[in-house]
Scaffold this motif. Structure first.
Motif, PDB file in Angstrom:
ATOM      1  N   ALA A  49      -3.601  -5.401   0.337  1.00  0.00           N
ATOM      2  CA  ALA A  49      -4.723  -5.206  -0.587  1.00  0.00           C
ATOM      3  C   ALA A  49      -4.266  -5.542  -2.009  1.00  0.00           C
ATOM      4  O   ALA A  49      -3.084  -5.509  -2.329  1.00  0.00           O
ATOM      5  CB  ALA A  49      -5.202  -3.765  -0.512  1.00  0.00           C
ATOM      6  N   GLU A  50      -5.244  -5.864  -2.838  1.00  0.00           N
ATOM      7  CA  GLU A  50      -4.952  -6.144  -4.240  1.00  0.00           C
ATOM      8  C   GLU A  50      -4.349  -4.912  -4.892  1.00  0.00           C
ATOM      9  O   GLU A  50      -4.724  -3.787  -4.580  1.00  0.00           O
ATOM     10  CB  GLU A  50      -6.241  -6.536  -4.965  1.00  0.00           C
ATOM     11  CG  GLU A  50      -6.022  -6.877  -6.413  1.00  0.00           C
ATOM     12  CD  GLU A  50      -7.277  -7.358  -7.129  1.00  0.00           C
ATOM     13  OE1 GLU A  50      -7.212  -7.503  -8.348  1.00  0.00           O
ATOM     14  OE2 GLU A  50      -8.302  -7.572  -6.473  1.00  0.00           O
ATOM     15  N   ARG A  51      -3.424  -5.121  -5.798  1.00  0.00           N
ATOM     16  CA  ARG A  51      -2.828  -4.023  -6.562  1.00  0.00           C
ATOM     17  C   ARG A  51      -3.613  -3.854  -7.854  1.00  0.00           C
ATOM     18  O   ARG A  51      -3.990  -4.830  -8.493  1.00  0.00           O
ATOM     19  CB  ARG A  51      -1.365  -4.309  -6.885  1.00  0.00           C
ATOM     20  CG  ARG A  51      -0.471  -4.383  -5.673  1.00  0.00           C
ATOM     21  CD  ARG A  51      -0.268  -3.001  -5.090  1.00  0.00           C
ATOM     22  NE  ARG A  51       0.539  -3.051  -3.887  1.00  0.00           N
ATOM     23  CZ  ARG A  51       1.597  -2.292  -3.672  1.00  0.00           C
ATOM     24  NH1 ARG A  51       1.984  -1.423  -4.572  1.00  0.00           N
ATOM     25  NH2 ARG A  51       2.250  -2.383  -2.544  1.00  0.00           N
ATOM     26  N   PHE A  52      -3.834  -2.605  -8.215  1.00  0.00           N
ATOM     27  CA  PHE A  52      -4.570  -2.281  -9.430  1.00  0.00           C
ATOM     28  C   PHE A  52      -3.667  -1.457 -10.337  1.00  0.00           C
ATOM     29  O   PHE A  52      -2.631  -0.949  -9.901  1.00  0.00           O
ATOM     30  CB  PHE A  52      -5.823  -1.469  -9.089  1.00  0.00           C
ATOM     31  CG  PHE A  52      -6.777  -2.208  -8.184  1.00  0.00           C
ATOM     32  CD1 PHE A  52      -7.715  -3.088  -8.695  1.00  0.00           C
ATOM     33  CD2 PHE A  52      -6.743  -2.016  -6.813  1.00  0.00           C
ATOM     34  CE1 PHE A  52      -8.594  -3.768  -7.876  1.00  0.00           C
ATOM     35  CE2 PHE A  52      -7.618  -2.692  -5.974  1.00  0.00           C
ATOM     36  CZ  PHE A  52      -8.542  -3.571  -6.511  1.00  0.00           C
ATOM     37  N   LYS A  53      -4.083  -1.306 -11.591  1.00  0.00           N
ATOM     38  CA  LYS A  53      -3.312  -0.480 -12.525  1.00  0.00           C
ATOM     39  C   LYS A  53      -4.246   0.526 -13.192  1.00  0.00           C
ATOM     40  O   LYS A  53      -5.472   0.352 -13.174  1.00  0.00           O
ATOM     41  CB  LYS A  53      -2.576  -1.342 -13.546  1.00  0.00           C
ATOM     42  CG  LYS A  53      -3.454  -2.186 -14.435  1.00  0.00           C
ATOM     43  CD  LYS A  53      -2.596  -3.071 -15.316  1.00  0.00           C
ATOM     44  CE  LYS A  53      -3.376  -3.868 -16.311  1.00  0.00           C
ATOM     45  NZ  LYS A  53      -4.526  -4.598 -15.855  1.00  0.00           N
ATOM     46  N   GLY A  60      -6.566   2.268 -15.660  1.00  0.00           N
ATOM     47  CA  GLY A  60      -7.463   1.692 -16.641  1.00  0.00           C
ATOM     48  C   GLY A  60      -8.317   0.562 -16.098  1.00  0.00           C
ATOM     49  O   GLY A  60      -9.307   0.189 -16.718  1.00  0.00           O
ATOM     50  N   ASP A  61      -7.956   0.012 -14.931  1.00  0.00           N
ATOM     51  CA  ASP A  61      -8.772  -1.059 -14.351  1.00  0.00           C
ATOM     52  C   ASP A  61     -10.166  -0.535 -14.026  1.00  0.00           C
ATOM     53  O   ASP A  61     -10.328   0.603 -13.560  1.00  0.00           O
ATOM     54  CB  ASP A  61      -8.138  -1.603 -13.067  1.00  0.00           C
ATOM     55  CG  ASP A  61      -7.003  -2.570 -13.321  1.00  0.00           C
ATOM     56  OD1 ASP A  61      -6.772  -2.951 -14.486  1.00  0.00           O
ATOM     57  OD2 ASP A  61      -6.333  -2.952 -12.329  1.00  0.00           O
ATOM     58  N   HIS A  62     -11.169  -1.372 -14.274  1.00  0.00           N
ATOM     59  CA  HIS A  62     -12.559  -1.041 -13.969  1.00  0.00           C
ATOM     60  C   HIS A  62     -12.852  -1.608 -12.589  1.00  0.00           C
ATOM     61  O   HIS A  62     -12.668  -2.809 -12.357  1.00  0.00           O
ATOM     62  CB  HIS A  62     -13.468  -1.646 -15.036  1.00  0.00           C
ATOM     63  CG  HIS A  62     -14.836  -1.068 -15.057  1.00  0.00           C
ATOM     64  ND1 HIS A  62     -15.945  -1.819 -15.333  1.00  0.00           N
ATOM     65  CD2 HIS A  62     -15.291   0.195 -14.842  1.00  0.00           C
ATOM     66  CE1 HIS A  62     -17.013  -1.047 -15.291  1.00  0.00           C
ATOM     67  NE2 HIS A  62     -16.638   0.171 -14.985  1.00  0.00           N
ATOM     68  N   VAL A  63     -13.274  -0.739 -11.654  1.00  0.00           N
ATOM     69  CA  VAL A  63     -13.472  -1.138 -10.264  1.00  0.00           C
ATOM     70  C   VAL A  63     -14.811  -0.622  -9.742  1.00  0.00           C
ATOM     71  O   VAL A  63     -15.440   0.245 -10.350  1.00  0.00           O
ATOM     72  CB  VAL A  63     -12.334  -0.604  -9.366  1.00  0.00           C
ATOM     73  CG1 VAL A  63     -10.996  -1.221  -9.758  1.00  0.00           C
ATOM     74  CG2 VAL A  63     -12.252   0.922  -9.416  1.00  0.00           C
TER      75      VAL A  63
END
Length: 72
Positions: free
Chosen positions: A3-7, A9-12
């Motif tokens: 799966a994509e990695r997020f950090k 503060g990312d808006h999802v």
């Protein structure tokens, strides 16, 4: 396929029983932990993401595969 990695503060967005929800990642979980009475089976290889809804005070936890990154 990973799966994509997020950090933080990312808006999802993600699908819920109420429809599509949008929010910001507030924490990345990389080890098993309790969340709302359930054990979240997160790991460094498969993190889960704690997200605060844009429109309510609701906090959710999801795998990266359930999330879509939104443009800001």
């Amino acid at each position: 396929m990973t799966a994509e990695r997020f950090k933080s503060g990312d808006h999802v967005s993600w699908n819920s029983e109420a429809g599509v929800v949008r929010g910001r990642i507030i924490r990345i979980v990389t080890s098993p932990t309790k969340f709302k009475g359930y054990t979240v089976h997160a790991s460094a290889d498969e993190p889960q993401y704690e997200i605060k809804s844009d429109t309510t005070d609701h906090i959710a936890m999801h795998k990266g595969s359930a999330l879509t990154k939104l443009r800001t």
